[in-house]
Design a protein around this motif. Structure first.
Motif, PDB file in Angstrom:
ATOM      1  N   TYR A 104       0.865  -1.202   0.000  1.00 28.85           N
ATOM      2  CA  TYR A 104       0.000   0.000   0.000  1.00 28.85           C
ATOM      3  C   TYR A 104       0.892   1.239   0.000  1.00 28.85           C
ATOM      4  O   TYR A 104       1.763   1.390   0.863  1.00 28.85           O
ATOM      5  N   PRO A 105       0.700   2.168  -0.948  1.00 28.85           N
ATOM      6  CA  PRO A 105       1.612   3.332  -1.047  1.00 28.85           C
ATOM      7  C   PRO A 105       1.487   4.273   0.161  1.00 28.85           C
ATOM      8  O   PRO A 105       0.380   4.647   0.542  1.00 28.85           O
ATOM      9  N   ASP A 106       2.644   4.659   0.718  1.00 28.13           N
ATOM     10  CA  ASP A 106       2.656   5.545   1.896  1.00 28.13           C
ATOM     11  C   ASP A 106       1.901   6.844   1.629  1.00 28.13           C
ATOM     12  O   ASP A 106       1.163   7.340   2.483  1.00 28.13           O
ATOM     13  N   ASP A 107       2.118   7.412   0.430  1.00 24.49           N
ATOM     14  CA  ASP A 107       1.508   8.722   0.166  1.00 24.49           C
ATOM     15  C   ASP A 107      -0.006   8.623   0.068  1.00 24.49           C
ATOM     16  O   ASP A 107      -0.723   9.530   0.494  1.00 24.49           O
ATOM     17  N   VAL A 108      -0.505   7.502  -0.462  1.00 23.88           N
ATOM     18  CA  VAL A 108      -1.964   7.339  -0.538  1.00 23.88           C
ATOM     19  C   VAL A 108      -2.531   7.161   0.872  1.00 23.88           C
ATOM     20  O   VAL A 108      -3.571   7.745   1.221  1.00 23.88           O
ATOM     21  N   PHE A 109      -1.824   6.375   1.702  1.00 26.90           N
ATOM     22  CA  PHE A 109      -2.271   6.199   3.092  1.00 26.90           C
ATOM     23  C   PHE A 109      -2.395   7.566   3.772  1.00 26.90           C
ATOM     24  O   PHE A 109      -3.420   7.880   4.398  1.00 26.90           O
ATOM     25  N   ASP A 110      -1.352   8.397   3.606  1.00 25.68           N
ATOM     26  CA  ASP A 110      -1.351   9.721   4.253  1.00 25.68           C
ATOM     27  C   ASP A 110      -2.496  10.594   3.730  1.00 25.68           C
ATOM     28  O   ASP A 110      -3.136  11.316   4.499  1.00 25.68           O
ATOM     29  N   ARG A 111      -2.756  10.515   2.437  1.00 23.47           N
ATOM     30  CA  ARG A 111      -3.815  11.366   1.849  1.00 23.47           C
ATOM     31  C   ARG A 111      -5.195  10.937   2.352  1.00 23.47           C
ATOM     32  O   ARG A 111      -6.033  11.782   2.684  1.00 23.47           O
TER      33      ARG A 111
END
Ligand SMILES: NC(=O)c1ccc[n+]([C@@H]2O[C@H](COP(=O)([O-])OP(=O)(O)OC[C@H]3O[C@@H](n4cnc5c(N)ncnc54)[C@H](O)[C@@H]3O)[C@@H](O)[C@H]2O)c1
Length: 259
Positions: A104-111
């Motif tokens: 799971y991409p870190d940046d998508v999780f953060d968004r």
């Protein structure tokens, strides 16, 4: 026409989306003055033009719910335009992607967390003083069946919607004493853009099969309609719900009732 929200000012975030647009219209048709908020300026204009044409009092604001300055501005504008705020619906949300946890991409999780969780926090943070100044009101936060159960592949969305219920309970425990009721609604999949995106993520080779399986999995053999969710949101915002506070209410056709 109903007058249940006559004299009330309602803010709806994510108002250009499937559930938000129907919710916004229900508030207007109940006599509320509406502040419609969305990141999608074009979608927002389509909504506010239609509501204004129908004679409703609407202010459209392009804003990012995850930005504290934007949400402070929204509440400030609501006060200037309509004199205050009585109701806040934190509806804006994103689904992220469908991906195993390990990739799971870190940046998508953060968004996803920034919009779905911090956005709800910021909406409440900035609107609570305004609602309190009116002597009380109601806040409704859009959680999901994904806030009370887990699905493989959507860890950020699951985590964010569990957090929305936690924020709702904390706010309800604090704000009941000043007459602000805070509740969460938990829809099953709703016909529209978001579930179509998730179906493609779950079964890229055959999204139609993902839809058929999703509908068959519900005891009522179908997805919800946006109106069915909006009906619960506006009920929770209204005077008939006067002792409902801190709840996480399912609107799921029985999906979470079965094992
Ligand atoms: N559709 C479903 O199946 C479903 C099920 C359960 C819960 N929900 C929840 O209901 C809410 C509404 O979902 P929907 O189906 O109407 O989705 P949607 O995608 O149709 O609408 C969401 C809206 O939020 C807006 N938005 C996204 N990020 C934003 C940001 N940072 N600031 C301001 N606006 C932003 C989008 O532009 C869009 O107009 C979401 O919180 C969603 O998680 C949806």
């Amino acid at each position: 026409m109903s007058t249940v929200f006559e004299g009330k000012v309602a803010i709806v975030t994510g108002a250009a989306g499937e559930i938000g647009a129907v919710t916004a219209r229900q508030f207007c048709e109940g006599g509320a003055r509406l502040v419609a908020v969305d990141l999608d300026g074009r979608g927002l204009t389509t909504l506010t033009d239609a509501l204004t044409r129908d004679g409703h009092d609407v202010l459209g604001l392009t804003a990012d719910v995850s930005a504290t300055a934007d949400m402070a501005h929204v509440v400030d504008q609501a006060r200037r335009a309509f004199g205050g705020v009585d109701i806040l619906v934190n509806n804006a949300g994103v689904e992220g992607v469908v991906e195993p946890i390990e990739s799971y991409p870190d940046d998508v999780f953060d968004r996803v967390m920034a919009i779905n969780v911090k956005g709800v926090f910021l909406g409440m943070k900035h609107a609570v003083p305004a609602i309190q100044a009116r002597g009380g009101g109601a806040i409704i936060n859009l959680a999901s069946v994904a806030g009370v159960s887990g699905s493989a592949g959507v860890c950020a969305y699951n985590a964010s919607k569990h957090a929305v219920i936690g924020l709702t309970r904390s706010a309800a425990a604090q704000l009941g004493a000043v007459g602000i009721r805070v509740n969460a609604v938990c829809p099953a999949p709703v016909t529209g853009r978001m579930i179509t995106s998730l179906e493609t993520g779950f079964m890229p080779e055959d999204p139609a099969a993902a839809r058929a399986a999703g509908e068959a999995n519900n005891p009522m053999q179908r997805y919800a309609q946006p109106e069915e969710v909006a009906n619960l949101v506006t009920y929770l915002a209204g005077p008939t719900a006067s002792f409902l506070n801190g709840g996480a209410y399912m609107v799921d056709g029985g999906l979470t009732a079965k094992l």
